[in-house]
Structure formats: structure tokens, C-alpha cells
Design a protein around this motif. Sequence first.
Motif, PDB file in Angstrom:
ATOM      1  N   THR A   1       0.847  -1.203   0.000  1.00 31.32           N
ATOM      2  CA  THR A   1       0.000   0.000   0.000  1.00 31.32           C
ATOM      3  C   THR A   1       0.882   1.253   0.000  1.00 31.32           C
ATOM      4  OG1 THR A   1      -1.747  -1.153   1.198  1.00 31.32           O
ATOM      5  CG2 THR A   1      -1.782   1.243   1.306  1.00 31.32           C
TER       6      THR A   1
ATOM      7  N   GLY B   1      -0.645   9.641   9.977  1.00 28.70           N
ATOM      8  CA  GLY B   1      -0.575   8.249  10.448  1.00 28.70           C
ATOM      9  C   GLY B   1       0.853   7.750  10.247  1.00 28.70           C
TER      10      GLY B   1
ATOM     11  N   ALA C   1       1.708   1.272  10.307  1.00 27.04           N
ATOM     12  CA  ALA C   1       2.207   0.259   9.370  1.00 27.04           C
ATOM     13  C   ALA C   1       2.483   0.856   7.994  1.00 27.04           C
ATOM     14  CB  ALA C   1       1.178  -0.867   9.260  1.00 27.04           C
ATOM     15  N   VAL C   2       1.506   1.544   7.444  1.00 27.47           N
ATOM     16  CA  VAL C   2       1.652   2.105   6.093  1.00 27.47           C
ATOM     17  C   VAL C   2       2.498   3.379   6.143  1.00 27.47           C
ATOM     18  CG1 VAL C   2       0.402   3.114   4.138  1.00 27.47           C
ATOM     19  CG2 VAL C   2      -0.560   1.133   5.326  1.00 27.47           C
ATOM     20  N   GLY C   3       2.145   4.287   7.042  1.00 30.11           N
ATOM     21  CA  GLY C   3       2.794   5.604   7.083  1.00 30.11           C
ATOM     22  C   GLY C   3       4.290   5.529   7.310  1.00 30.11           C
TER      23      GLY C   3
ATOM     24  N   ALA D   1       2.055  12.250  13.810  1.00 32.27           N
ATOM     25  CA  ALA D   1       1.706  11.066  14.595  1.00 32.27           C
ATOM     26  C   ALA D   1       1.172  11.519  15.955  1.00 32.27           C
ATOM     27  CB  ALA D   1       2.928  10.171  14.766  1.00 32.27           C
ATOM     28  N   GLY D   2       0.618  10.551  16.709  1.00 30.76           N
ATOM     29  CA  GLY D   2      -0.158  10.916  17.890  1.00 30.76           C
ATOM     30  C   GLY D   2       0.519  10.833  19.243  1.00 30.76           C
TER      31      GLY D   2
ATOM     32  N   ASN E   1      -3.467   9.240   5.357  1.00 28.42           N
ATOM     33  CA  ASN E   1      -3.959   8.029   6.021  1.00 28.42           C
ATOM     34  C   ASN E   1      -5.141   8.287   6.939  1.00 28.42           C
ATOM     35  OD1 ASN E   1      -2.310   5.769   5.277  1.00 28.42           O
ATOM     36  ND2 ASN E   1      -0.597   6.716   6.364  1.00 28.42           N
TER      37      ASN E   1
ATOM     38  N   GLY F   1      -6.601   6.444   3.263  1.00 32.41           N
ATOM     39  CA  GLY F   1      -7.622   6.072   4.251  1.00 32.41           C
ATOM     40  C   GLY F   1      -8.055   7.285   5.039  1.00 32.41           C
ATOM     41  N   SER F   2      -9.037   7.080   5.905  1.00 34.49           N
ATOM     42  CA  SER F   2      -9.558   8.192   6.715  1.00 34.49           C
ATOM     43  C   SER F   2      -9.880   7.679   8.104  1.00 34.49           C
ATOM     44  CB  SER F   2     -10.790   8.799   6.040  1.00 34.49           C
ATOM     45  OG  SER F   2     -11.737   7.776   5.768  1.00 34.49           O
ATOM     46  N   ILE F   3      -8.848   7.168   8.778  1.00 33.00           N
ATOM     47  CA  ILE F   3      -9.088   6.502  10.076  1.00 33.00           C
ATOM     48  C   ILE F   3      -9.694   7.453  11.100  1.00 33.00           C
ATOM     49  CG2 ILE F   3      -6.745   6.839  11.011  1.00 33.00           C
ATOM     50  CD1 ILE F   3      -7.083   3.907  12.126  1.00 33.00           C
ATOM     51  N   SER F   4      -9.538   8.763  10.914  1.00 30.78           N
ATOM     52  CA  SER F   4     -10.110   9.685  11.910  1.00 30.78           C
ATOM     53  C   SER F   4     -11.638   9.598  11.949  1.00 30.78           C
ATOM     54  CB  SER F   4      -9.674  11.126  11.626  1.00 30.78           C
ATOM     55  OG  SER F   4     -10.266  11.598  10.435  1.00 30.78           O
TER      56      SER F   4
ATOM     57  N   LEU G   1      -6.547   0.704  16.946  1.00 23.19           N
ATOM     58  CA  LEU G   1      -7.452   1.803  16.578  1.00 23.19           C
ATOM     59  C   LEU G   1      -7.251   3.007  17.508  1.00 23.19           C
ATOM     60  CD1 LEU G   1     -10.740  -0.191  15.820  1.00 23.19           C
ATOM     61  CD2 LEU G   1      -9.244   0.913  14.150  1.00 23.19           C
TER      62      LEU G   1
ATOM     63  N   ASN H   1      -0.152   1.271  18.818  1.00 29.09           N
ATOM     64  CA  ASN H   1       0.944   0.664  18.041  1.00 29.09           C
ATOM     65  C   ASN H   1       1.913   1.703  17.483  1.00 29.09           C
ATOM     66  OD1 ASN H   1      -1.364   1.447  16.326  1.00 29.09           O
ATOM     67  ND2 ASN H   1      -0.099   0.696  14.637  1.00 29.09           N
TER      68      ASN H   1
ATOM     69  N   GLY I   1       4.552   1.269  14.463  1.00 25.80           N
ATOM     70  CA  GLY I   1       4.813   0.255  13.449  1.00 25.80           C
ATOM     71  C   GLY I   1       3.594  -0.640  13.280  1.00 25.80           C
TER      72      GLY I   1
HETATM   73  P1  NDP Z   1      -1.743   2.068  11.513  1.00 25.47           P
HETATM   74  O1  NDP Z   1      -0.677   1.070  11.780  1.00 25.47           O
HETATM   75  O2  NDP Z   1      -1.349   3.455  11.098  1.00 25.47           O
HETATM   76  O3  NDP Z   1      -2.662   2.108  12.805  1.00 25.47           O
HETATM   77  C1  NDP Z   1      -3.678   3.012  12.941  1.00 25.47           C
HETATM   78  C2  NDP Z   1      -3.180   4.360  13.500  1.00 25.47           C
HETATM   79  O4  NDP Z   1      -4.140   5.358  13.192  1.00 25.47           O
HETATM   80  C3  NDP Z   1      -3.046   4.425  15.008  1.00 25.47           C
HETATM   81  O5  NDP Z   1      -1.824   3.900  15.449  1.00 25.47           O
HETATM   82  C4  NDP Z   1      -3.195   5.915  15.288  1.00 25.47           C
HETATM   83  O6  NDP Z   1      -1.915   6.528  15.303  1.00 25.47           O
HETATM   84  C5  NDP Z   1      -3.955   6.438  14.057  1.00 25.47           C
HETATM   85  N1  NDP Z   1      -5.246   7.008  14.440  1.00 25.47           N
HETATM   86  C6  NDP Z   1      -6.243   6.428  15.139  1.00 25.47           C
HETATM   87  N2  NDP Z   1      -7.266   7.297  15.295  1.00 25.47           N
HETATM   88  C7  NDP Z   1      -6.885   8.435  14.671  1.00 25.47           C
HETATM   89  C8  NDP Z   1      -7.507   9.720  14.501  1.00 25.47           C
HETATM   90  N3  NDP Z   1      -8.725   9.987  14.987  1.00 25.47           N
HETATM   91  N4  NDP Z   1      -6.821  10.671  13.813  1.00 25.47           N
HETATM   92  C9  NDP Z   1      -5.601  10.421  13.316  1.00 25.47           C
HETATM   93  N5  NDP Z   1      -4.951   9.231  13.462  1.00 25.47           N
HETATM   94  C10 NDP Z   1      -5.609   8.261  14.130  1.00 25.47           C
HETATM   95  O7  NDP Z   1      -2.735   1.500  10.398  1.00 25.47           O
HETATM   96  P2  NDP Z   1      -2.372   1.148   8.888  1.00 25.47           P
HETATM   97  O8  NDP Z   1      -1.031   1.689   8.581  1.00 25.47           O
HETATM   98  O9  NDP Z   1      -2.647  -0.267   8.669  1.00 25.47           O
HETATM   99  O10 NDP Z   1      -3.462   1.990   8.070  1.00 25.47           O
HETATM  100  C11 NDP Z   1      -3.287   3.390   7.888  1.00 25.47           C
HETATM  101  C12 NDP Z   1      -4.387   3.900   6.958  1.00 25.47           C
HETATM  102  O11 NDP Z   1      -4.244   3.286   5.679  1.00 25.47           O
HETATM  103  C13 NDP Z   1      -5.804   3.597   7.415  1.00 25.47           C
HETATM  104  O12 NDP Z   1      -6.628   4.710   7.121  1.00 25.47           O
HETATM  105  C14 NDP Z   1      -6.209   2.419   6.545  1.00 25.47           C
HETATM  106  O13 NDP Z   1      -7.580   2.304   6.392  1.00 25.47           O
HETATM  107  C15 NDP Z   1      -5.486   2.783   5.266  1.00 25.47           C
HETATM  108  N6  NDP Z   1      -5.243   1.668   4.354  1.00 25.47           N
HETATM  109  C16 NDP Z   1      -5.712   1.791   3.064  1.00 25.47           C
HETATM  110  C17 NDP Z   1      -5.454   0.843   2.128  1.00 25.47           C
HETATM  111  C18 NDP Z   1      -5.928   1.052   0.746  1.00 25.47           C
HETATM  112  O14 NDP Z   1      -5.902   0.123  -0.070  1.00 25.47           O
HETATM  113  N7  NDP Z   1      -6.381   2.243   0.405  1.00 25.47           N
HETATM  114  C19 NDP Z   1      -4.721  -0.398   2.467  1.00 25.47           C
HETATM  115  C20 NDP Z   1      -4.215  -0.403   3.844  1.00 25.47           C
HETATM  116  C21 NDP Z   1      -4.487   0.598   4.736  1.00 25.47           C
HETATM  117  P3  NDP Z   1      -1.648   7.945  16.059  1.00 25.47           P
HETATM  118  O15 NDP Z   1      -1.101   7.611  17.402  1.00 25.47           O
HETATM  119  O16 NDP Z   1      -0.665   8.603  15.161  1.00 25.47           O
HETATM  120  O17 NDP Z   1      -2.961   8.671  16.143  1.00 25.47           O
END
Ligand code: NDP
Length: 335
Positions: free
Chosen positions: A133, A154, A158-160, A178-179, A222, A245-248, A323, A327, A329
Amino acid sequence: MVKARKYVVKNYFKGAPKRDDYELVEYELPALQDNEILVKVEWISVDPYQRAYNSSYKVPYDQFGFQVGTVQESRDSNFPIGTKVVTHKGWSDYTIVKDVAAIGGLREIYKLPDMKGLSPSLGVGAVGMPGVTAYFGFLEICKPKTGETVVVTGAAGAVGSIVGQIARIKGCKVIGFAGSDDKVQWLEKELGFNKAINYKTVDVSKALREAAPNGVDCYFDNVGGEISSIVINQMNKFGRVAVCGSISSYNEDAAKLPKATILQPAMVFNQLKIQGFLIWEWFSRWPEAFSQLVEWIKSGELKSREHVTDGFENVFDAFSGMLAGENTGKAVVKV
Ligand code: NDP
């Protein structure tokens, strides 16, 4: 007969997933049919998309996701006993798999790439779906040039963390968000980011202006939401954005998604390219990325940290911790 365990999702999540949303089911696996393989699972991946896709599935469903294991019994001559494999059979300790194409061209199973002595666990991380990714999303969409300024959110995940290091390898100036302060330290001291910023404790707009006084050329997104609007509003002419992605927003109610500052003026006046992507699009090219990622890790140019949780009974805690940002890494579970 083999006794297996798997996690079944019982409910649509409301906010953050809860332990009660899952049922841990113990059952006996049936005898293998032609072309089936029995896999003993060794590593399980917990990922944000397991949260994001919850509403797209009909509950109850078996929790999907990547895992690494070893073939224990086989009725498929392409996967003899002892073969190390990556499957998409999710949170289970033993599983039966058949080599058929599933959604989006993704196969249910493929052989673990040649890790050249690296831990097989990387098959769900830096040399697995998150690694590719970062590789394709960044290189194919951002198309970075030496000397450009790259921002990744992010950044310690893992990805970032891989995106930022690839940007550094390509000769870019890298800024990561990062957080936590520990994550920021790791990004700057160990991974060679030019600047890392704790988005929870600073004025993001001001901090970014200071870190990137000449503007941003590439943004690997991310997290989505307001932080992304801030970054995109500080981009240079012809900037490129890979929307990964939009994990927020993943824990938010779909009916009440958060609002963020308008992007269109920045897109138009700076002629930005903003592209979302799904990594399955490049599935046929994953092996090319695997070889390069293994080479970078072996040579020490790329670091692949893992956040390991021990024990199959703790998979949910690993997921919910990831979530919540526990983590640094890739979050993985050792079965
Ligand atoms: P991470 O290993 O980055 O783990 C998730 C991290 O998201 C947490 O450690 C946290 O870090 C951060 N996070 C959680 N809540 C919030 C928030 N409200 N605002 C900002 N950051 C937050 O996950 P991945 O690397 O596996 O995934 C990263 C992104 O990539 C995700 O959005 C995922 O859906 C996307 N993705 C997309 C793919 C695609 O094909 N398009 C494939 C794989 C992943 P912190 O302490 O920094 O807040």
C-alpha cells in the motif's frame, strides 16, 4: 479432526468496536476436499479496514484479515505440506483455504514471498498488504521527485512509516504527523524523517508552515478530516495527494460524519491531483514491491518495526489498541 477457533463479528459496531461485538467460536474442521489446504496460523494482522468495512458486511460474519501460517495438510499440489502462506482467512488459529480468486482479484491465499531470512510476520506488514500500500500508493500516485516536500499522516503506523522511509530513500524532505511524543522521536531519530509532529499537542497549521515554509508537494493521507484539509491547503502548484484512508472517521456514525474545511479552492488554484486508491488494483504487481521492500529492509535502508501482541485470545485487544493508537509500526498478533 482438528479443533479450530475463529472470531465471528456478531454486531454492527457503534463507535469503537467492543469485545462483546465478537464471539470466539470453537469448532471442528471438516475433512479436506480436493484442492483444499489446512493452514496452521502463526501470525494474525489487525488493521483499520476491519473496522471500516464492518457496515458493508452482513452480520454475523467471520472476521476477515491477513494471516501467515504453514500448510499442515494439503490436497493442492501447488501448496505442499510445510509451505509458508499468506491467507485472507482472518482471525482464526487453524483454517481451511482453497486457492480461488476473491474480491477485487485478491486471492484467498498466496505463498509467502522469499523473505531472505526476515521474520515471516512481515508477510502481513512491511512485506505484505501494508507495505505494498505504501509502495504503490506513494510511488504511483504521488510520483515523488528528488528534493520535493512530502507529508504523511498516520506516520508511525504500518503504512505511514514505510511511506515516509520510501520518500526519504527517494531523496525527498519528509514530514510526518503522529499521535505521541514517543512516535515523533522514533520517526525523527530512527527512521530519518526530517520533521515529525505530534498532531495532538500543537497547532497543526502553524507547525506545518514552520516545517514546510516552501509548501508541500506530495501528501499521503492516512487519516482524513481536518488535518488533511490543513495539509492540502498548504500545497504547492501541481501537488499530488494519495488518499489512502480516513481513520479519523472510522468510529463515527455514518449518518453523522465529521465535516472539514473546504478543499476546492486549493485544488483549483494550485491545480492539485487528488486520487483515492485501493491496493487490490495492483495485486498482480505485489511481488515486484515485495522484492524491493525485502531488499531495502535487508540493506538497512528501511526499518520495519512491529507492535506484537501475544496470544490468540488477545486478538481483539490488539485490534482495539491499534485503533486507539497504541501501536508504533505494524500491529500483529503472535498466535
Ligand atoms: P496504523 O498502523 O497506522 O494504525 C492506525 C493508526 O491510526 C493508530 O496507530 C493511530 O496513530 C492512528 N489514528 C487512530 N485514530 C486516529 C484519529 N482519529 N486521527 C488520526 N490518526 C488516528 O494503520 P495502517 O497503517 O494499517 O493503516 C493506515 C491507513 O491506511 C488507514 O486509514 C487504513 O484504512 C489505510 N489503508 C488503506 C489501504 C488502501 O488500499 N487504500 C490499504 C491499507 C491501509 P496515532 O497515534 O498517530 O494517532
